[in-house]
Design an enzyme around this catalytic site. Structure first.
Site, PDB file in Angstrom:
ATOM      1  N   HIS A  90      25.145  71.357  68.091  1.00  0.00           N
ATOM      2  CA  HIS A  90      25.339  72.557  67.264  1.00  0.00           C
ATOM      3  C   HIS A  90      24.690  72.283  65.916  1.00  0.00           C
ATOM      4  CE1 HIS A  90      28.128  74.421  70.078  1.00  0.00           C
ATOM      5  NE2 HIS A  90      28.732  73.251  70.192  1.00  0.00           N
ATOM      6  N   ARG A 150      19.760  74.553  74.811  1.00  0.00           N
ATOM      7  CA  ARG A 150      19.910  75.708  73.892  1.00  0.00           C
ATOM      8  C   ARG A 150      18.725  76.661  73.862  1.00  0.00           C
ATOM      9  NH1 ARG A 150      25.232  74.933  73.891  1.00  0.00           N
ATOM     10  NH2 ARG A 150      25.994  73.403  72.380  1.00  0.00           N
ATOM     11  N   HIS A 180      22.796  70.431  77.246  1.00  0.00           N
ATOM     12  CA  HIS A 180      22.569  71.771  76.692  1.00  0.00           C
ATOM     13  C   HIS A 180      21.320  71.709  75.827  1.00  0.00           C
ATOM     14  CE1 HIS A 180      26.442  73.445  78.025  1.00  0.00           C
ATOM     15  NE2 HIS A 180      26.882  72.221  77.853  1.00  0.00           N
ATOM     16  N   GLY A 234      31.908  70.646  71.096  1.00  0.00           N
ATOM     17  CA  GLY A 234      30.771  69.914  71.637  1.00  0.00           C
ATOM     18  C   GLY A 234      30.003  69.188  70.553  1.00  0.00           C
ATOM     19  N   ASN A 287      23.903  78.243  79.513  1.00  0.00           N
ATOM     20  CA  ASN A 287      24.635  79.054  78.528  1.00  0.00           C
ATOM     21  C   ASN A 287      23.801  79.243  77.251  1.00  0.00           C
ATOM     22  OD1 ASN A 287      25.060  76.332  77.846  1.00  0.00           O
ATOM     23  ND2 ASN A 287      27.068  76.719  76.930  1.00  0.00           N
ATOM     24  N   HIS A 310      23.929  66.984  82.819  1.00  0.00           N
ATOM     25  CA  HIS A 310      24.645  67.971  81.980  1.00  0.00           C
ATOM     26  C   HIS A 310      24.158  67.927  80.532  1.00  0.00           C
ATOM     27  CE1 HIS A 310      28.747  70.153  81.556  1.00  0.00           C
ATOM     28  NE2 HIS A 310      27.978  70.473  80.522  1.00  0.00           N
ATOM     29  N   HIS A 341      33.037  74.376  85.562  1.00  0.00           N
ATOM     30  CA  HIS A 341      33.712  74.039  84.295  1.00  0.00           C
ATOM     31  C   HIS A 341      35.168  74.399  84.527  1.00  0.00           C
ATOM     32  CE1 HIS A 341      33.933  74.000  79.697  1.00  0.00           C
ATOM     33  NE2 HIS A 341      35.168  74.185  80.140  1.00  0.00           N
ATOM     34  N   ASP A 346      27.073  65.759  78.737  1.00  0.00           N
ATOM     35  CA  ASP A 346      27.492  67.029  78.109  1.00  0.00           C
ATOM     36  C   ASP A 346      26.964  67.091  76.672  1.00  0.00           C
ATOM     37  OD1 ASP A 346      28.483  69.521  77.649  1.00  0.00           O
ATOM     38  OD2 ASP A 346      30.596  68.963  77.736  1.00  0.00           O
TER      39      ASP A 346
HETATM   40  O1  DOR Z   1      32.448  71.389  74.200  1.00  0.00           O
HETATM   41  C1  DOR Z   1      31.692  72.026  74.906  1.00  0.00           C
HETATM   42  N1  DOR Z   1      30.568  72.589  74.426  1.00  0.00           N
HETATM   43  N2  DOR Z   1      32.009  72.188  76.202  1.00  0.00           N
HETATM   44  C2  DOR Z   1      31.298  73.010  76.999  1.00  0.00           C
HETATM   45  O2  DOR Z   1      31.592  73.075  78.168  1.00  0.00           O
HETATM   46  C3  DOR Z   1      30.200  73.813  76.457  1.00  0.00           C
HETATM   47  C4  DOR Z   1      29.598  73.126  75.303  1.00  0.00           C
HETATM   48  C5  DOR Z   1      28.619  73.973  74.536  1.00  0.00           C
HETATM   49  O3  DOR Z   1      27.804  74.659  75.162  1.00  0.00           O
HETATM   50  O4  DOR Z   1      28.606  73.879  73.303  1.00  0.00           O
END
Ligand code: DOR
Length: 429
Positions: free
Chosen positions: A309, A64, A62, A324, A94, A60, A179, A305
């Site tokens: 950001h 980006r 991200h 996140g 995503n 899991h 999710h 996860d």
């Molecule tokens: O906190 C989160 N951020 N939970 C998620 O399921 C998505 C993730 C994100 O993509 O920033």
């Protein structure tokens, strides 16, 4: 090309191996394990005092890319993975655009092959645009290499769509990742609903919103017979529902994050946006249930996860911050500090949850040091002490609730396909 790892503690839960000895790598594969191996013309990596484990696998992450490169891209995200001891990461769809077709799955895979410091596998979206309205091109994406399907970041509100997604993915033995947070209950909340949210005057996301979503998805998995994986489990109720379902033979697996295993909603007391995440950090009774679930195998996998950001996005008032934070570079240290050094888990148990079990859940090659397996290996020092300084992270996501924390245990080398891509914290790829 030969590489010899000399004198480490070799732990391979998939084969029930825990011994001190050498590991020989040849042409990108594990050639020999155990005993004293003559180096011959091999490059030698001294592993005395270190643990030699199958490369960590994150189900899991991200990354980006495409479209959100201010937060992260394949280069920065995979270097963060290498720094944290991960040899394979599975990236979530995503992105902008959402990875919901075969061309994007193939494109991200190809780009990761060129620019990635570690192996990248792609998770395709379950529904077009992750909008929950129409199924994505599931068969095509699996043919293009997608390892699972998920609308992660969003709960698929329509039970009908989720059911048909399970049925469609099930035709290819594809895993659907849920999710599980019912947005009608959680949607306008910022943190776990409980005493702390009441004291802070912040609207909450109640645990029951996750329990309901997990129960529905588990029932649909049972009804369809398809493979279901529950992402980032965070509640006592969800653990109990999954435990019962497994007893009935439902084909469900689940993951839990280092932050949900080790932090509570009290981390939000100072309104630090770094502690904002979905699902939210919960109260102590939930944390206890997660630890028990991880111990008895109800929760199969520890997954990060990793959700980076940009700093300026997170550097705002709590309620406006995106949820996140980065996780790849702290996961192993947090897990070793809080789960191993406290005596709660053994090293073989933790390596199982971070390497062998993830490979099993998504049907990936790797997760073992068996001769013939890809030479994806993590060397870590369980006793190295260090302090989390996010300015030194390879990820662009500098926010973490573990900032400033003293940890014990760190990856020392990451080997991908027989190539040393990280040594002593320095990523070479
Ligand atoms: O906190 C989160 N951020 N939970 C998620 O399921 C998505 C993730 C994100 O993509 O920033």
């Amino acid at each position: 090309m030969k590489l010899l790892l000399k004198g480490g503690r070799i732990i391979d839960p998939a084969q029930n191996v825990d011994l001190v000895g050498d590991v020989l790598v040849q042409d990108g594969r594990i050639a020999k394990v155990g005993g004293q191996i003559d180096p011959g013309d091999a490059e030698v990596l001294e592993a005395r005092g270190l643990v030699v484990a199958p490369g960590l696998i994150d189900l899991h992450t991200h990354l980006r890319e495409p479209g959100l490169e201010a937060k992260e891209d394949i280069g920065s995200g995979t270097r963060a993975a290498a720094a944290g001891g991960f040899t394979t990461i599975c990236c979530m769809p995503n992105t902008r655009p959402v990875i919901d077709n075969a061309v994007l799955v193939a494109g991200v895979t190809q780009r990761a092959g060129l620019e990635g410091a570690v192996n990248v596998r792609v998770i395709g979206a379950l529904t077009k645009g992750q909008e929950g309205k129409e199924l994505a091109e599931i068969g095509d994406m699996i043919a293009a290499g997608a390892v699972a399907l998920s609308d992660d970041g969003h709960f698929v509100e329509s039970a009908r769509i989720f059911r048909t997604g399970l049925e469609y993915a099930g035709m290819f033995d594809g895993v659907v990742v849920s999710h599980a947070e019912d947005e009608s209950l959680a949607g306008d909340g910022y943190m776990h609903e409980g005493a702390v949210s009441a004291a802070l005057g912040l609207r909450g996301r109640p645990a029951v919103s996750e329990d309901i979503a997990v129960a529905r998805d588990v029932m649909l998995a049972e009804y369809t017979g398809a493979l279901l994986h529950i992402a980032h489990v965070s509640t006592l109720g969800a653990v109990e529902i999954i435990r019962q379902a497994k007893r009935r033979g439902v084909r469900v697996t689940a993951e839990v994050t280092p932050h949900h295993l080790t932090l509570t909603d009290e981390a939000v007391l100072g309104f630090d946006p770094a502690a904002k995440v979905h699902p939210p950090l919960r109260s102590g009774e939930h944390v206890e249930a997660l630890l028990a679930g991880l111990k008895d195998g109800t929760l199969d996998v520890i997954a990060t996860d990793h959700a980076p950001h940009a700093f300026e996005e997170k550097d705002v008032e709590f309620r406006y911050a995106p949820s996140g934070f980065a996780g790849l570079e702290t996961a192993l240290g947090v897990v070793l500090t809080e789960l191993y050094h406290t005596g709660k888990f053994t090293l073989p148990e933790l390596i199982d949850r971070m390497a062998a079990a993830p490979a099993r859940v998504f049907g990936l090659e790797g997760g073992t040091l068996k001769p013939g397996a890809p030479a994806d290996i993590t060397l870590f020092d369980p006793n190295q002490e260090w302090r989390v300084d996010s300015s030194l992270f390879y990820t662009r996501g500098k926010c973490t609730p573990f900032a400033g924390k003293s940890l014990k245990g760190k990856a020392v080398a990451t080997i991908v396909g027989g190539r040393v891509v990280m040594k002593n914290g320095e990523v070479r790829a």
